[in-house]
Scaffold this active site. Structure first.
Site, short mmCIF file in Angstrom:
data_model
loop_
_atom_site.label_atom_id
_atom_site.label_comp_id
_atom_site.label_asym_id
_atom_site.label_seq_id
_atom_site.Cartn_x
_atom_site.Cartn_y
_atom_site.Cartn_z
N ASP A 52 0.87 -1.17 0.00
CA ASP A 52 0.00 0.00 0.00
C ASP A 52 0.91 1.22 0.00
OD1 ASP A 52 -1.71 2.10 0.46
OD2 ASP A 52 -2.42 1.39 2.41
N TYR A 148 -7.90 13.90 -10.09
CA TYR A 148 -6.84 13.30 -10.91
C TYR A 148 -5.97 14.38 -11.53
CZ TYR A 148 -4.66 10.34 -14.49
OH TYR A 148 -3.76 9.67 -15.28
#
Length: 243
Positions: A52, A148
């Protein structure tokens, strides 16, 4: 080291490096996807580390495992990323969705670069290279892509800072901005995506292996040379001019 190596651009780049004789540390969320990439690597020396990248502890463990296996890290391809929920208007974007995109695309890239700096500064011979995966969105947004787009603009700033801060230690940093590579993430492009003028229209895509060859070229330069920014895109995608 390749992050996001379980699919798409990450997998294609990992396989290009394997074919060129590199040893690989593959990072990603899913162990099964990483193992599938490794199985396609044609006998290359591959280490799979489920990671992660938003966790400082997990990133530290990733680089520790790579050093223990290979004794050094010569390249980081900072590739892992997420687009977030598609088609959501800015005013409706949940705070949790914004944070998730920022955590993966920006904080994750920073944490991996930070760990790479620590390793590359201390190894002998000193130095290495970091290649950040930006995006066409680092230059021009799509509709409804605020999280994004904001993170990919920020990655450009990260690249510039890494390039400057890495100079005393022979750490080179460049960025590849990719437009419409054919992956699972861009499959919808060929059937139709929202354009800036409100139309929905199909867009051309390019072979993801063309991206991989570009990253490999950037990686195999001597540390005295650097591709600072490269844009690789489908030739006729709506980006240059008015489409």
């Amino acid at each position: 080291m390749v992050t996001g190596a379980g699919s798409g651009i990450g997998r294609s780049v990992a396989l290009a490096f394997a074919g060129a004789g590199w040893s690989l540390a593959l990072a990603g969320r899913r162990a099964d996807a990483l193992e599938e990439t490794a199985s396609l690597a044609g006998g290359a020396d591959v280490l799979c580390v489920p990671t992660d990248i938003t966790s400082p502890e997990a990133v530290t463990a990733l680089f520790t495992a790579a050093r223990e296996r290979f004794r050094r890290v010569d390249l980081l391809f900072n590739n892992a990323g997420t687009f977030g929920p598609g088609g959501v208007h800015l005013e409706d974007l949940p705070h949790e969705a914004w944070r998730h995109v920022v955590d993966v695309n920006l904080t994750g890239s920073f944490l991996c670069a930070q760990a790479a700096f620590r390793v590359m500064k201390g190894q002998d011979p000193q130095g290495g290279r970091i290649i950040n995966n930006g995006s066409i969105s680092a230059h021009a947004p799509r509709p409804h892509s605020v999280a994004y787009t904001a993170t990919k603009h920020a990655v450009t700033g990260l690249t510039k800072s890494l390039s400057l801060d890495g100079r005393p230690y022979r750490i080179a940093c460049g960025q590849i901005d990719i437009g419409n590579a054919a992956t699972e993430m861009t499959a919808r492009m060929e059937t139709g995506v929202l354009q800036a003028d409100g139309r929905t229209a199909p867009e051309p895509v390019m072979d993801v292996d063309d991206v991989a060859r570009t990253v490999l070229h950037m990686a195999e330069l001597p540390l005295e040379a650097n591709v600072q920014f490269a844009t690789v895109m489908s030739t006729t995608m709506p980006y240059i001019g008015r489409g």
